[in-house]
Design a protein around this motif. Structure first.
Motif, mmCIF file in Angstrom:
data_model
loop_
_atom_site.group_PDB
_atom_site.id
_atom_site.type_symbol
_atom_site.label_atom_id
_atom_site.label_comp_id
_atom_site.label_asym_id
_atom_site.label_seq_id
_atom_site.Cartn_x
_atom_site.Cartn_y
_atom_site.Cartn_z
ATOM 1 N N VAL A 199 0.837 -1.202 0.000
ATOM 2 C CA VAL A 199 0.000 0.000 0.000
ATOM 3 C C VAL A 199 0.872 1.252 0.000
ATOM 4 C CG1 VAL A 199 -1.750 1.280 1.293
ATOM 5 C CG2 VAL A 199 -1.875 -1.214 1.159
ATOM 6 N N THR A 200 1.940 1.234 0.807
ATOM 7 C CA THR A 200 2.833 2.395 0.862
ATOM 8 C C THR A 200 3.467 2.676 -0.500
ATOM 9 O OG1 THR A 200 3.313 1.920 3.190
ATOM 10 C CG2 THR A 200 4.836 3.370 2.028
ATOM 11 N N ARG A 201 3.939 1.613 -1.184
ATOM 12 C CA ARG A 201 4.567 1.792 -2.492
ATOM 13 C C ARG A 201 3.543 2.277 -3.519
ATOM 14 N NH1 ARG A 201 5.230 -0.864 -7.150
ATOM 15 N NH2 ARG A 201 3.771 -2.445 -6.441
ATOM 16 N N ARG A 202 2.330 1.740 -3.445
ATOM 17 C CA ARG A 202 1.278 2.139 -4.386
ATOM 18 C C ARG A 202 0.951 3.625 -4.236
ATOM 19 N NH1 ARG A 202 -3.905 -1.168 -3.378
ATOM 20 N NH2 ARG A 202 -2.442 -2.840 -3.898
ATOM 21 N N GLU A 203 0.849 4.105 -2.994
ATOM 22 C CA GLU A 203 0.554 5.515 -2.773
ATOM 23 C C GLU A 203 1.718 6.403 -3.209
ATOM 24 O OE1 GLU A 203 -0.577 6.031 1.266
ATOM 25 O OE2 GLU A 203 -2.532 5.051 1.016
ATOM 26 N N ALA A 204 2.954 5.903 -3.031
ATOM 27 C CA ALA A 204 4.113 6.690 -3.456
ATOM 28 C C ALA A 204 4.132 6.864 -4.973
ATOM 29 C CB ALA A 204 5.399 6.032 -2.971
ATOM 30 N N ILE A 205 3.850 5.780 -5.734
ATOM 31 C CA ILE A 205 3.814 5.880 -7.192
ATOM 32 C C ILE A 205 2.688 6.807 -7.637
ATOM 33 C CG2 ILE A 205 3.465 4.579 -9.328
ATOM 34 C CD1 ILE A 205 4.782 2.198 -8.001
ATOM 35 N N SER A 206 1.531 6.691 -6.988
ATOM 36 C CA SER A 206 0.409 7.576 -7.337
ATOM 37 C C SER A 206 0.786 9.027 -7.121
ATOM 38 C CB SER A 206 -0.821 7.212 -6.505
ATOM 39 O OG SER A 206 -1.228 5.877 -6.748
ATOM 40 N N ASN A 207 1.462 9.316 -6.004
ATOM 41 C CA ASN A 207 1.867 10.692 -5.724
ATOM 42 C C ASN A 207 2.867 11.206 -6.759
ATOM 43 O OD1 ASN A 207 4.168 12.411 -3.968
ATOM 44 N ND2 ASN A 207 2.053 13.104 -3.745
ATOM 45 N N ALA A 208 3.785 10.332 -7.191
ATOM 46 C CA ALA A 208 4.763 10.747 -8.208
ATOM 47 C C ALA A 208 4.066 11.101 -9.522
ATOM 48 C CB ALA A 208 5.796 9.639 -8.419
ATOM 49 N N PRO A 267 -3.156 -1.559 -12.139
ATOM 50 C CA PRO A 267 -4.500 -1.002 -12.364
ATOM 51 C C PRO A 267 -5.015 -0.183 -11.180
ATOM 52 C CG PRO A 267 -4.404 -3.269 -13.121
ATOM 53 C CD PRO A 267 -3.128 -3.017 -12.387
ATOM 54 N N GLU A 268 -4.684 -0.617 -9.942
ATOM 55 C CA GLU A 268 -5.113 0.151 -8.772
ATOM 56 C C GLU A 268 -4.413 1.504 -8.710
ATOM 57 O OE1 GLU A 268 -4.425 -3.013 -8.734
ATOM 58 O OE2 GLU A 268 -6.285 -3.960 -8.056
ATOM 59 N N ILE A 269 -3.139 1.536 -9.136
ATOM 60 C CA ILE A 269 -2.410 2.801 -9.157
ATOM 61 C C ILE A 269 -3.054 3.769 -10.148
ATOM 62 C CG2 ILE A 269 -0.214 3.874 -9.766
ATOM 63 C CD1 ILE A 269 1.163 1.351 -8.719
ATOM 64 N N LEU A 270 -3.364 3.276 -11.345
ATOM 65 C CA LEU A 270 -3.999 4.129 -12.347
ATOM 66 C C LEU A 270 -5.364 4.615 -11.867
ATOM 67 C CD1 LEU A 270 -3.134 2.220 -15.647
ATOM 68 C CD2 LEU A 270 -1.883 4.076 -14.545
ATOM 69 N N ALA A 271 -6.110 3.716 -11.230
ATOM 70 C CA ALA A 271 -7.435 4.099 -10.735
ATOM 71 C C ALA A 271 -7.330 5.154 -9.645
ATOM 72 C CB ALA A 271 -8.173 2.873 -10.214
#
Length: 686
Positions: free
Chosen positions: A334-343, A402-406
């Motif tokens: 979850v932490t990595r997913r949120e970091a990529i989304s923020n970038a 897909p969750e990151i893009l969403a």
């Protein structure tokens, strides 16, 4: 350590605020407390300092704001002593001071007191209050400080001299419970605070059999301490009783008391040692055991609480075959997913989405590089994969791409939706719908007028008239697809700018639905249009926006009646609604800082209080028509609703079937309806 004792009501000096006198209402403001520190002789033990906390959360103002009495020198047992009352709702805390407005009685007997207050002869007042909780501390080489952190002022009195010691504690008023919380209670070596408390309780019980009533408590302010000391010194002191050898019965009682004290000490030491021993064996923190001891927890209860603490610590960490994750912590995925989304969001708009520290390692990566990393993090090898294969696998495999893009799409859509300027929420009321069925809003009439009831007469029944308006929410939506071509081309705009445009579109749709009610003038439940002469909310002839025309519209709203056609509602407009063509004219009309050269052109303050709302959707219907609207807190106007749990735009995602990628569905469940015409008024304009 906490202890509960019984205390009487206290008294404390305060002062009038002479410059706040209002002769017409016969009222004056008082500063009823500043919480200043005063000296008190305790009900037991050494004298101490008392301080009232003036933090709003520490003072219970309910009794003052309910209209507490204004008394004559704290005379609480005579109706003639009530010379006024606190104006309901006027008690408040400002800048560490307690302030309230007092209104004096119109009785002739109070006239002399009111004239003395006006002349400045009576300036001192005193408050009566109860303390529910003290926090007690012992500063170095100083007296104990008792700080009231939960207290209730219940009356204000006019007194000849502030801080009169005779005004406190000498009445036979009922006592009330008060909690003493000692933060820095000193303890002797080898004994606990609970030991001290038990010893004091036992010794006090013993002394109560042989001593007189407790010493009456008095109070002095720092500024009048010397004078009060002289006053007490001049008072006659009670004669000391002759001493005599204690009788055999008294000596026996003293021996029994000593035995009780010794037994209490032994029991307390056993309790302390048992609790500390259990905590040490089970490797619990020393502070946890000390807290149980200070709270006076029994040995049996301590055992139960210690076992609960051991069980809670055992559940804090659960061990899985390959990883240990603390409950309540953050999963690495979850932490990595949120970091990529923020970038990605920072790449879309650096000002709206600042870069977080965890996202810095992903800042320069392309969409294809992020897709490849998501596959490898999920355990899939991408060695030898073409760009097309990476894109296809990332969108359809078990990776979190897909969750990151969403997540990125959702945040950009929500940000754009919330940033769009919507003007209707100012004068409309929002509700939530539990389903898609029609919602019925009952417009209740006013309570029937009370009728005079003669001697032995009967009370006549009345009815409430009502009018019902109905509407339902509708579903609006579109689907956005993110295909593998988007990843291969590194087209960030496809799932940032496009969703943002959808967010604007959804907000525009809401505004279109609500403002269409105003411009289309639909029929209400009574079959008459929203704005109609029958509803008395439509000007008979159009008039340009100005002081006179707004005054007539305001008067018409104030004269609106209830459904019984008799009760005057006195609806006060709060908003001036105009098309964009009249925006400047409306702002000039309600401007606070414009002073006309001629007095005849002055805009009344009541019109200046109107809040202007300029809406360009009104221009399509008319560039001259303008409206007044009341606050939805006073009367219903237009109501809009969302489906419960899905306020605003809602996002859903799934792997694409018709398209080769991810499908993102944007949905809005929304509806609106005019509920009451009496809170709205229309003038067609010149």
């Amino acid at each position: 350590m906490e202890q509960t004792i019984e205390l009487p009501a206290f008294r404390r000096s305060a002062e009038l605020s002479p410059n706040s006198i209002d002769p017409e209402t016969r009222s004056v403001e008082v500063i009823w407390s500043t919480g200043a520190r005063v000296r008190r002789a305790a009900l037991f033990g050494e004298p101490h300092d008392e301080e009232l906390s003036m933090a709003p959360e520490h003072v219970r103002l309910e009794r003052l704001n309910a209209g507490a009495p204004f008394l004559k020198v704290h005379e609480a047992h005579d109706l003639d002593a009530v010379i006024g009352s606190v104006v309901p709702g006027s008690a408040r805390i400002e800048n560490g001071q307690g302030i309230a407005r007092i209104r004096l009685s119109e009785r002739n007997a109070v006239g002399d007191i009111w004239r003395d207050i006006e002349a400045g002869h009576i300036r001192a007042v005193s408050i009566g209050y109860q303390v529910h909780r003290f926090e007690i501390s012992k500063p170095d080489k100083q007296r104990e400080l008792w700080r009231a952190v939960d207290w209730t002022p219940f009356e204000i009195s006019a007194v000849p001299v502030g801080a009169d010691p005779a005004a406190g504690f000498r009445s036979n008023s009922e006592h009330h419970d008060c909690v003493l919380h000692r933060r820095d209670a000193p303890t002797s070596e080898g004994a606990s605070p609970m030991t001290d408390r038990t010893e004091t309780a036992a010794e006090t019980a013993a002394q109560s059999n042989t001593t007189a009533a407790p010493e009456e408590t008095s109070m002095t302010d720092d500024t009048t301490g010397a004078a009060d000391t002289q006053t007490r010194a001049a008072e006659p002191k009670p004669k000391a009783k002759p001493t005599a050898d204690p009788a055999p019965e008294d000596r026996s009682r003293s021996v029994d008391t000593d035995a009780l004290v010794s037994e209490a000490r032994a029991q307390e030491r056993e309790r302390v040692s048992t609790i500390h021993g259990l905590a040490d064996k089970l490797q619990l923190e020393r502070g946890f055991a000390d807290d149980l001891i200070k709270r006076g927890v029994s040995i049996d209860e301590a055992r139960r609480l210690i076992l609960d603490q051991v069980a809670a610590k055992a559940d804090e960490t659960r061990t899985f075959p390959h990883v240990s994750i603390p409950l309540g912590g953050r999963d690495a995925t979850v932490t990595r997913r949120e970091a990529i989304s923020n970038a990605l969001l920072h790449r879309y708009s650096p000002t709206l989405f600042p870069l977080e520290d965890a996202a810095r390692e992903y800042r320069g990566m392309t969409l294809m590089e992020l897709a490849r990393e998501s596959l490898e993090t999920a355990g899939a090898s991408t060695r030898g994969f073409s760009r097309d294969e990476v894109a296809t696998r990332a969108l359809h495999s078990t990776s979190d791409f897909p969750e990151i893009l969403a997540a990125v799409t959702n945040k950009t859509l929500r940000q754009a939706y919330e940033a769009y300027p919507r003007t209707f929420p100012l004068f409309c009321r929002q509700v939530l719908a539990t389903d898609f069925k029609a919602m019925h809003r009952v417009q209740l009439g006013e309570a029937p007028q009370l009728l005079k009831v003669g001697e032995s007469g009967e009370f006549k029944r009345g009815t409430l008239g009502e009018s019902k308006e109905s509407y339902r929410i509708e579903t609006y939506g579109r689907v956005v697809a993110i295909t593998r071509q988007v990843l291969i081309n590194d087209d960030l705009d496809a799932f940032t700018r496009i969703p943002a445009m959808y967010g604007n579109s959804i907000a525009q749709l809401e505004s279109d639905v609500v403002w269409d009610i105003v411009t289309s003038n639909p029929a209400m439940a009574d079959g008459t249009a929203l704005f109609h002469a029958t509803h008395k909310n439509l000007a008979g002839s159009g008039a340009a926006l100005g002081v006179d025309s707004v005054g007539l519209a305001r008067a018409a709203m104030r004269k609106q009646t209830g459904l019984d056609k008799k009760t005057v509602l006195n609806v006060r407009p709060a908003f001036l609604i105009v098309p964009a063509a009249l925006e400047l004219k409306a702002e000039q009309l309600v401007a606070q800082n414009l002073v006309p050269a001629q007095s005849g052109n002055v805009v009344p303050q009541s019109i200046r209080t109107l809040s202007p709302i300029a809406e360009p959707r009104l221009d399509a219907a008319s560039e001259t028509a303008w409206y007044l609207a009341a606050s939805p807190n006073q009367i219903d106007t237009i109501e809009y609703a969302y489906l419960e749990g899905q306020q605003g735009a809602y996002i859903e995602t799934r792997n694409g079937f018709d398209v080769d990628g991810v499908e993102i569905k944007c949905r809005l469940d929304f509806g609106a309806k005019a509920i009451d015409w009496r809170g709205l008024y229309k003038n067609p304009g010149a």
